[in-house]
Design an enzyme around this catalytic site. Sequence first.
Site, mmCIF file in Angstrom:
data_model
loop_
_atom_site.group_PDB
_atom_site.id
_atom_site.type_symbol
_atom_site.label_atom_id
_atom_site.label_comp_id
_atom_site.label_asym_id
_atom_site.label_seq_id
_atom_site.Cartn_x
_atom_site.Cartn_y
_atom_site.Cartn_z
ATOM 1 N N ASP A 40 0.860 -1.167 0.000
ATOM 2 C CA ASP A 40 0.000 0.000 0.000
ATOM 3 C C ASP A 40 0.914 1.241 0.000
ATOM 4 O O ASP A 40 2.122 1.128 0.225
ATOM 5 C CB ASP A 40 -0.855 -0.064 1.274
ATOM 6 C CG ASP A 40 -1.596 1.216 1.540
ATOM 7 O OD1 ASP A 40 -2.337 1.659 0.654
ATOM 8 O OD2 ASP A 40 -1.425 1.790 2.648
ATOM 9 N N ASP A 42 -0.160 5.150 1.024
ATOM 10 C CA ASP A 42 -0.380 6.122 2.094
ATOM 11 C C ASP A 42 -0.325 5.474 3.475
ATOM 12 O O ASP A 42 -1.042 4.515 3.753
ATOM 13 C CB ASP A 42 -1.748 6.800 1.924
ATOM 14 C CG ASP A 42 -1.784 7.716 0.717
ATOM 15 O OD1 ASP A 42 -0.875 8.550 0.577
ATOM 16 O OD2 ASP A 42 -2.708 7.570 -0.109
#
Length: 288
Positions: A40, A42
Amino acid sequence: MSLPPQLSNPTVHMRDPQRVKEILQSMQKAGSNTIQVISDFDMTLTRFAYNGKRCPTCHNILDNSKLITEECKEKLKDLLNTYYPIEIDCARSIEEKLPLMVEWWTKAHELLVQQKIKKDLLAMVVRESDAMLRDGYQLFFDHLHKHSIPLLIFSAGIGDILEEVIRQAGVFHPNVKVFSNYMDFDETGVLKAFKGELIHIYNKREGALLNTGHFQELRTRPNVLLLGDSLGDLTMADGVQDMENILKIGFLNDKVEERKQSYLNSYDIVLMKDETMDVPNAILLYLT
Ligand code: TMP
Ligand code: MG
């Protein structure tokens, strides 16, 4: 080879350390040419906070920039204040959160499109932002590149922004591939929409399944290292073909006590309030 000592760091929590050990040993035995990394963006590759201040997500980088009017900033802030507490609320099920997350992303993207954002100003916006990759990011990206291990960054943020963050950090190497929400610009370079299917925090499984070509190319790499910070990130590897081993590492940044148990139940390694890449890096060094 003995397991990395960083697994004893005070930030590291594991439901079943023996299982982690077995997965790591099995992946190490299979060799680095059988490994792929799915991460991922953020709050996983980027820091959650720095000196007590929250760091921006891809969306926040734009929201806080001078490309957005004050009025629109207020509206985006209201959305964040409404929906972020829902995102991290462990009293609500994913089923309950899902339509609300779609609502958040849809409303935020509509507001951004109204701002007539210019493509050629995005690099400046990122340069002037407080975007910060986690400490140790350089080793992480460079090591994967050096060992030709594919890194898929799978983000519900904004692809154009995240690419610029890693480009400016000098780590957008050719082994990096990105699945994210990309901006669509008109012929004068002004944002007119977002491309393709929306990726939000709870539909990464569907996003993965739309990209079978990518996973087909990587079918000789059935050993997966997954990095995330949300329970929605756990499905990022659902498109991987003939998976043999998966080690899931989760950053638990916020509401740590309330969410600890659910993270321990779903991630193999939970990193609590850890702003560094030290543990993923130690694991990569062990595996290569
Ligand atoms: P990620 O998949 O790369 O972590 O990106 C999703 C994050 O983006 C999620 O934590 C929520 C955040 N977000 C904002 O900060 N502002 C917004 O307007 C939206 C839609 C999402
Ligand atoms: Mg995230």
